[in-house]
Design an enzyme around this catalytic site. Structure first.
Site, PDB file in Angstrom:
ATOM      1  N   ALA B  69       0.786  -1.207   0.077  1.00  0.00           N
ATOM      2  CA  ALA B  69       0.035  -0.161  -0.071  1.00  0.00           C
ATOM      3  C   ALA B  69       0.867   1.292  -0.005  1.00  0.00           C
ATOM      4  CB  ALA B  69      -0.897   0.011   1.219  1.00  0.00           C
ATOM      5  N   CYS B 129      -5.235   1.081  -9.131  1.00  0.00           N
ATOM      6  CA  CYS B 129      -4.420   1.271  -7.860  1.00  0.00           C
ATOM      7  C   CYS B 129      -5.336   1.170  -6.976  1.00  0.00           C
ATOM      8  CB  CYS B 129      -3.493   2.575  -7.602  1.00  0.00           C
ATOM      9  SG  CYS B 129      -2.590   2.067  -6.066  1.00  0.00           S
ATOM     10  N   GLY B 242       1.590 -10.610 -13.351  1.00  0.00           N
ATOM     11  CA  GLY B 242       0.970 -11.094 -12.107  1.00  0.00           C
ATOM     12  C   GLY B 242       1.879 -12.482 -11.775  1.00  0.00           C
ATOM     13  N   GLY B 264       7.088  -7.968 -11.911  1.00  0.00           N
ATOM     14  CA  GLY B 264       6.609  -7.061 -10.793  1.00  0.00           C
ATOM     15  C   GLY B 264       7.479  -7.514  -9.805  1.00  0.00           C
TER      16      GLY B 264
HETATM   17  C1  LIG Z   1       5.499  -2.015  -4.537  1.00  0.00           C
HETATM   18  C2  LIG Z   1       4.418  -2.038  -5.732  1.00  0.00           C
HETATM   19  C3  LIG Z   1       4.377  -0.821  -6.470  1.00  0.00           C
HETATM   20  C4  LIG Z   1       3.455  -0.646  -7.414  1.00  0.00           C
HETATM   21  N1  LIG Z   1       3.115   0.381  -8.240  1.00  0.00           N
HETATM   22  C5  LIG Z   1       2.478   0.463  -9.067  1.00  0.00           C
HETATM   23  C6  LIG Z   1       2.171   1.752  -9.815  1.00  0.00           C
HETATM   24  O1  LIG Z   1       2.634   2.888  -9.462  1.00  0.00           O
HETATM   25  N2  LIG Z   1       1.173   1.598 -10.811  1.00  0.00           N
HETATM   26  C7  LIG Z   1       0.872   0.731 -11.412  1.00  0.00           C
HETATM   27  O2  LIG Z   1       0.177   0.736 -12.323  1.00  0.00           O
HETATM   28  N3  LIG Z   1       0.962  -0.453 -10.755  1.00  0.00           N
HETATM   29  C8  LIG Z   1       1.685  -0.788  -9.797  1.00  0.00           C
HETATM   30  N4  LIG Z   1       2.205  -1.832  -9.210  1.00  0.00           N
HETATM   31  C9  LIG Z   1       1.282  -3.151  -9.723  1.00  0.00           C
HETATM   32  C10 LIG Z   1       2.376  -3.977 -10.558  1.00  0.00           C
HETATM   33  O3  LIG Z   1       2.767  -3.061 -11.794  1.00  0.00           O
HETATM   34  C11 LIG Z   1       1.813  -5.065 -11.083  1.00  0.00           C
HETATM   35  O4  LIG Z   1       0.756  -4.772 -12.150  1.00  0.00           O
HETATM   36  C12 LIG Z   1       1.140  -6.342  -9.831  1.00  0.00           C
HETATM   37  O5  LIG Z   1       1.892  -5.971  -8.997  1.00  0.00           O
HETATM   38  C13 LIG Z   1       1.130  -7.602 -10.496  1.00  0.00           C
HETATM   39  O6  LIG Z   1       2.342  -8.137 -10.885  1.00  0.00           O
HETATM   40  P1  LIG Z   1       3.556  -8.920 -10.254  1.00  0.00           P
HETATM   41  O7  LIG Z   1       2.438 -10.074  -9.455  1.00  0.00           O
HETATM   42  O8  LIG Z   1       4.528  -9.409 -10.797  1.00  0.00           O
HETATM   43  O9  LIG Z   1       3.884  -8.034  -9.017  1.00  0.00           O
HETATM   44  C14 LIG Z   1       2.817  -2.161  -8.051  1.00  0.00           C
HETATM   45  C15 LIG Z   1       3.184  -3.302  -7.461  1.00  0.00           C
HETATM   46  C16 LIG Z   1       3.802  -3.240  -6.531  1.00  0.00           C
HETATM   47  C17 LIG Z   1       4.239  -4.563  -5.846  1.00  0.00           C
END
Ligand SMILES: Cc1cc2nc3c(=O)[nH]c(=O)nc-3n(C[C@H](O)[C@H](O)[C@H](O)COP(=O)(O)O)c2cc1C
Ligand SMILES: Cc1cc2nc3c(=O)[nH]c(=O)nc-3n(C[C@H](O)[C@H](O)[C@H](O)COP(=O)(O)OP(=O)(O)OC[C@H]3O[C@@H](n4cnc5c(N)ncnc54)[C@H](O)[C@@H]3O)c2cc1C
Ligand code: FES
Lengths: 262, 302
Positions: B69, B129, B242, B264
């Protein structure tokens, strides 16, 4: 390119109840390390994905091995405590060194006061070893069970004073009670420990009109400044984030006490 | 072996990208990863003015992933354009800028500023978000609102627009179609799934914000399913993400219908994950005699 490296566990022993002393030898020679920097330790248990930030306690002379002293706080540190040298699990994966570390040059030639509380004591050892200054070292422990870990190591590099909450060893009370009771005068403070202690150190330094460099802790994910998970409020707009906070993992963990709003 | 892909007229040397918010502005990982090898760097969400983000703790580890968050902390578009874009321009990779806002006008302001920057190849609009109270996710959970903001952004954008969809909806296909009909050039999904963790010993929420977005390997099956459903519903290309940790995970997303993939949370587990994913995709292609990566896109069979 920097990357995670595998490190062999050389020593891993309990030095106080639930407190372990671990020496590890990474496959590559370590880069230059500043006291107060930390490493991220990765675990084998795949349900524990994120690195555990642990302070570098000491580095050997030829920079081939480093020491961490950790408390069993949960599943990750518990897993670490089970590592034995020379068995199939006798290695850890680490990333680092991370963070900035204590500014040695600020204290050089001065009367310095090093304050450590509980599991905040470990990074003071490498600091005490490397700092060219007059060193008064005050360490605080909960009670006689844990009292004394790293005390003898620290005594090689300065005068050590002990405080325990229950009064079983040294001054009864906290680290600042010991500083006051022993009438320790200093030009500059370095400190690491729990937040209430750091707040008290900050207030004490302000009262004395001297600078204090404090090492902070926060929940981390990346450890490299990318996720913005580990911030602390700052009094000024920070040059990197452009808002009133800074990343503990990269802009810290050590901050000048006046910079941060704790 | 050809790993090139094209999305909305932009050609990427390979389909491996970074997920917004997990790779900073690229700077933080430049000492771990050769950024020149990446298809694109997708930057942290940037707003018209600096945002301080949420109180800490902002992150918590959970089984198979993590909750965050952060609250879209960012330095604002001015600093971003002065510092982060010039840094990224030094590398031979495409730059995709993720945009956030509270109101439609906030988004439009940023989109217009980015229009003057030719180094920016595409825009990714974060309407998903879960961690900020106003704006953001409100646009991503209602098809009419999503369509409205997409149209408005398309009116002002000079670069192709990727709409980043939220998984916190009942019908992802409907959302994907709404964005496509409103003019989106591409879609990216999934953003994080709203979750919660309670420290039972302290009887406190693990995150100061109480809820946070779940990401990491735990969400991968949900993400693959949603990419598949969205890909069936629309003609525009999809960037899938994801829980991607290796080449096999990435290929799974391609087969489900994604044209590219983003890494991510796994960057935090190994800072070299993006390169591991790329190496893994190339290994898979060699092993299965895949000449063109585009042959994998949506190639899953019953
Ligand atoms: C710490 C953190 C910060 C994130 N900040 C953003 C953001 O600024 N903008 C956004 O569109 N998604 C943000 N996300 C979401 C990621 O881009 C991604 O969609 C999501 O984490 C799923 O992918 P993952 O499972 O590989 O992390 C963030 C995710 C994490 C973990
Ligand atoms: C810069 C820094 C230096 C540190 N140095 C030391 C040290 O030298 N010795 C030592 O014993 N401890 C140190 N800590 C605290 C140590 O990181 C945690 O005790 C450890 O991560 C707990 O992991 P776990 O899996 O055992 O506990 P769990 O509670 O199961 O961990 C769950 C998650 O919370 C995180 N976490 C839990 N407690 C803390 C905490 N206090 N601070 C930050 N993250 C936490 C873990 O990293 C993990 O992601 C340091 C923390 C920081 C930020
Ligand atoms: S832990 Fe990610 S920025 Fe500090």
């Amino acid at each position: 390119m920097k990357r995670r490296v595998s490190a062999e566990v050389i020593i891993n022993r309990e030095i106080a109840p639930a407190i372990y002393d671990m020496w590890i030898q990474p496959v590559q020679k370590l880069p230059e390390i500043n006291p107060g920097q930390f490493i991220g330790v990765f675990l084998k248990d795949k349900s524990l994905l994120l690195p555990r930030p642990l302070s570098i306690c000491e580095v050997n002379a030829d920079r081939t091995a480093l020491r961490i002293v950790y408390r069993i706080a949960g599943a990750g540190t518990h897993e670490m405590s089970l590592r034995r040298p020379n068995d199939g699990l006798g290695y850890v994966t680490v990333l680092g060194p991370l963070g900035n570390g204590f500014p040695l040059e600020k204290g050089e030639g001065k009367r310095t006061l090093l304050i450590g509380g509980g599991i905040g004591i470990p990074p003071l050892l490498e600091l005490a070893k490397r700092l060219k200054a007059e060193k008064q070292i005050v360490v605080g422990y909960q009670n006689c069970n844990t009292a004394g870990f790293l005390q003898r190591d620290l005594a090689q590099y300065g005068t050590v004073h002990v405080a325990t909450e229950d009064g079983s060893v040294g001054t009864k009370g906290n680290v600042l009670d010991a500083v006051r009771q022993k009438r320790i005068e200093a030009d500059l403070i370095y400190a690491c420990g729990p937040m209430p202690m750091l707040r008290a150190v900050k207030a004490y330094a302000q009262e004395k009109g001297i600078p204090a460099y404090i090492s902070l802790e926060e929940r981390m994910a990346c450890g490299v400044g990318a996720c913005l998970g580990c911030v602390v409020k700052t009094n000024q707009v920070h040059h990197h984030t452009n808002v009133n906070n800074a990343r503990i993992c990269t802009d810290g963990p050590v901050f000048e006490a006046d910079e941060v709003d704790i | 072996m050809n790993t090139q892909i094209t999305i909305a007229g932009v050609t990427f040397k390979n389909p491996v990208m970074t997920a917004s918010g997990t790779f900073g502005s690229g700077m933080e990982y430049a000492e771990f990863v050769d950024l020149n090898r990446l298809g694109a760097v997708v930057t942290k969400g940037v707003a018209n003015v600096p945002w301080p983000g949420n109180p800490t703790p902002r992150v918590a580890e959970v089984y198979g992933g993590m909750l965050n968050a952060i609250g879209l902390q960012n330095p604002g578009i001015d600093v971003f354009l002065e510092r982060d874009i010039p840094f990224l321009k030094q590398f031979d990779t495409k730059i995709i800028v993720n945009v956030c806002g509270r109101t439609v006008q906030d988004y439009v302001d940023v989109v217009e500023r980015l229009g003057d920057e030719p180094a920016v190849a595409m825009l990714e609009i974060n309407v998903s978000c879960p961690n900020v109270k106003e704006g953001a996710i409100a646009f991503g959970q209602n098809a009419d609102a999503l369509s409205g903001i997409t149209r408005e952004i398309k009116r002002h954008a000079r670069q192709p627009v990727i709409m980043k969809l939220s998984p916190n909806v009942t019908d992802i296909a409907k959302m994907a179609k709404a964005a496509e009909e409103a003019g989106a050039d591409a879609l990216s999904l999934i953003n994080t799934i709203t979750g919660m963790k309670i420290d039972i010993h302290k009887r406190k929420f693990a995150l100061a914000n109480r809820t946070g977005g779940l990401s990491g390997p735990a969400i991968k099956p949900i993400a693959v399913r949603m990419v598949y459903q969205a890909a069936r519903a629309v003609k525009i290309p999809i960037i899938g993400m994801g829980g991607i940790a290796n080449g096999e995970d990435a290929v799974e997303f391609l087969l489900a219908g994604a044209s590219a993939v983003s890494v991510g949370a796994m960057n935090f587990v190994d800072p070299c994950t993006t390169e591991v994913v790329l190496d893994g995709i190339e290994y898979y292609m060699r092993r299965h005699d895949v000449e063109n990566i585009s042959d994998l896109i949506g190639a899953v069979e019953d």
